[in-house]
Design a protein around this motif. Sequence first.
Motif, PDB file in Angstrom:
ATOM      1  N   ILE A  65      40.836   8.967 -27.793  1.00  0.00           N
ATOM      2  CA  ILE A  65      39.779   8.375 -27.130  1.00  0.00           C
ATOM      3  C   ILE A  65      40.142   6.891 -27.032  1.00  0.00           C
ATOM      4  N   SER A  66      39.746   6.307 -25.871  1.00  0.00           N
ATOM      5  CA  SER A  66      40.193   5.038 -25.525  1.00  0.00           C
ATOM      6  C   SER A  66      38.921   4.247 -25.045  1.00  0.00           C
ATOM      7  N   MET A  67      39.015   3.266 -24.886  1.00  0.00           N
ATOM      8  CA  MET A  67      37.773   2.063 -24.570  1.00  0.00           C
ATOM      9  C   MET A  67      36.746   2.269 -25.298  1.00  0.00           C
ATOM     10  N   SER A  77      34.883  -2.153 -15.992  1.00  0.00           N
ATOM     11  CA  SER A  77      33.279  -2.013 -15.639  1.00  0.00           C
ATOM     12  C   SER A  77      32.814  -0.620 -16.001  1.00  0.00           C
ATOM     13  N   ALA A  78      33.194  -0.277 -17.040  1.00  0.00           N
ATOM     14  CA  ALA A  78      32.690   1.234 -17.619  1.00  0.00           C
ATOM     15  C   ALA A  78      31.740   0.960 -18.503  1.00  0.00           C
ATOM     16  N   SER A  79      30.946   2.036 -18.537  1.00  0.00           N
ATOM     17  CA  SER A  79      29.742   2.192 -19.699  1.00  0.00           C
ATOM     18  C   SER A  79      29.985   2.958 -20.991  1.00  0.00           C
ATOM     19  N   GLU A  80      31.115   3.623 -20.850  1.00  0.00           N
ATOM     20  CA  GLU A  80      31.395   4.552 -21.909  1.00  0.00           C
ATOM     21  C   GLU A  80      33.146   4.569 -22.364  1.00  0.00           C
ATOM     22  N   PRO A  81      33.591   5.337 -23.354  1.00  0.00           N
ATOM     23  CA  PRO A  81      34.946   5.535 -23.499  1.00  0.00           C
ATOM     24  C   PRO A  81      35.402   6.270 -22.608  1.00  0.00           C
ATOM     25  N   ALA A  82      36.643   6.579 -22.611  1.00  0.00           N
ATOM     26  CA  ALA A  82      37.561   7.699 -22.013  1.00  0.00           C
ATOM     27  C   ALA A  82      38.290   8.409 -22.832  1.00  0.00           C
ATOM     28  N   PHE A  83      38.963   9.528 -22.447  1.00  0.00           N
ATOM     29  CA  PHE A  83      39.679  10.512 -23.361  1.00  0.00           C
ATOM     30  C   PHE A  83      40.886  10.988 -22.509  1.00  0.00           C
ATOM     31  N   SER A 212      32.594   7.663 -32.402  1.00  0.00           N
ATOM     32  CA  SER A 212      33.597   7.871 -31.155  1.00  0.00           C
ATOM     33  C   SER A 212      33.863   9.378 -31.233  1.00  0.00           C
ATOM     34  N   VAL A 213      33.957   9.831 -32.113  1.00  0.00           N
ATOM     35  CA  VAL A 213      34.207  11.547 -32.257  1.00  0.00           C
ATOM     36  C   VAL A 213      32.878  12.042 -31.652  1.00  0.00           C
ATOM     37  N   ALA A 214      31.631  11.649 -32.104  1.00  0.00           N
ATOM     38  CA  ALA A 214      30.456  12.364 -31.652  1.00  0.00           C
ATOM     39  C   ALA A 214      30.467  12.272 -30.061  1.00  0.00           C
ATOM     40  N   TRP A 215      30.846  10.767 -29.809  1.00  0.00           N
ATOM     41  CA  TRP A 215      30.562  10.726 -27.987  1.00  0.00           C
ATOM     42  C   TRP A 215      31.497  11.731 -27.387  1.00  0.00           C
ATOM     43  N   LEU A 216      32.792  11.948 -28.262  1.00  0.00           N
ATOM     44  CA  LEU A 216      33.604  13.099 -27.439  1.00  0.00           C
ATOM     45  C   LEU A 216      32.993  14.478 -27.391  1.00  0.00           C
TER      46      LEU A 216
END
Length: 264
Positions: A65-67, A77-83, A212-216
């Motif tokens: 998981i990034s950002m 200009s992102a509102s969430e992470p990336a993977f 962060s893991v919950a977001w994924l």
Amino acid sequence: MAEQVKQVTKEQLAAQLLQVYETKQPIDFFSNVHNLSVEESYEVQQVFAAKRSKQTGKEIKGYKISMTSPRTQALFSASEPAFGTLFDDTLHRGHTELELASMFSPLLEPEIVFVLKEDLSIGAAEQEILEKCVLHAGLEIPDSRFADWFPKFQLSDLICDNGVTGKVVLAASGRDDLTQEEAAQIKLTLTQDGKHLDTGYATEVMGNPVASVAWLTQKLGEKNQYLKKGMAISSGTFLSPIPLAAGSYSADFSHIGQIKLEVN
């Protein structure tokens, strides 16, 4: 017809990324030519991951998981992470030695790596994640197939290039008995050749690496996917990334343990 053209483009872009592993010659950013949406970029990554797994015989073994901080999201200009996707040969356990010559232009990021003891339910929340995961001290080594990439790439480049996944090194053992409060209080001390480099805190990672893991899990759940037993999740950096150089690195995480890396 338009959809067929798009699919051909995704196949071609994924093939270009794969070819870099063979030629050892990084390529120009896709964003210089293609205006890809976030969804289209993940589709390129999915094609890339499937092709790489088939080509190398290496199974998909997790995600990175990034950002995971407002600061890094603001850069794009992102509102969430990336993977990105991890493979068998991405992961290294215990004391590890790596050769700089085997990589392109790597960085170093200290991270907590979650290893699943059993499958998570779709969209699993923090408490289930803690109950079903072992938390390991880890070092992620982002690397890219694009030339002169950091910090010049766009969000679509990062996602297409598998979240700029390079290597993930994690300690052989970890903890599976932490509370959410304890996970949020983890302190990181990073040294190189015995000299202090920096100090970081778990709160840099979405307030808590478990979040962060919950977001994924939520992100994968949108496609009816879930995290499976044995997978490793590199949850986000405690520090701003630093260029990886030769030396002996040690990342010491309070409550969790230590991981060491030798770079030649």
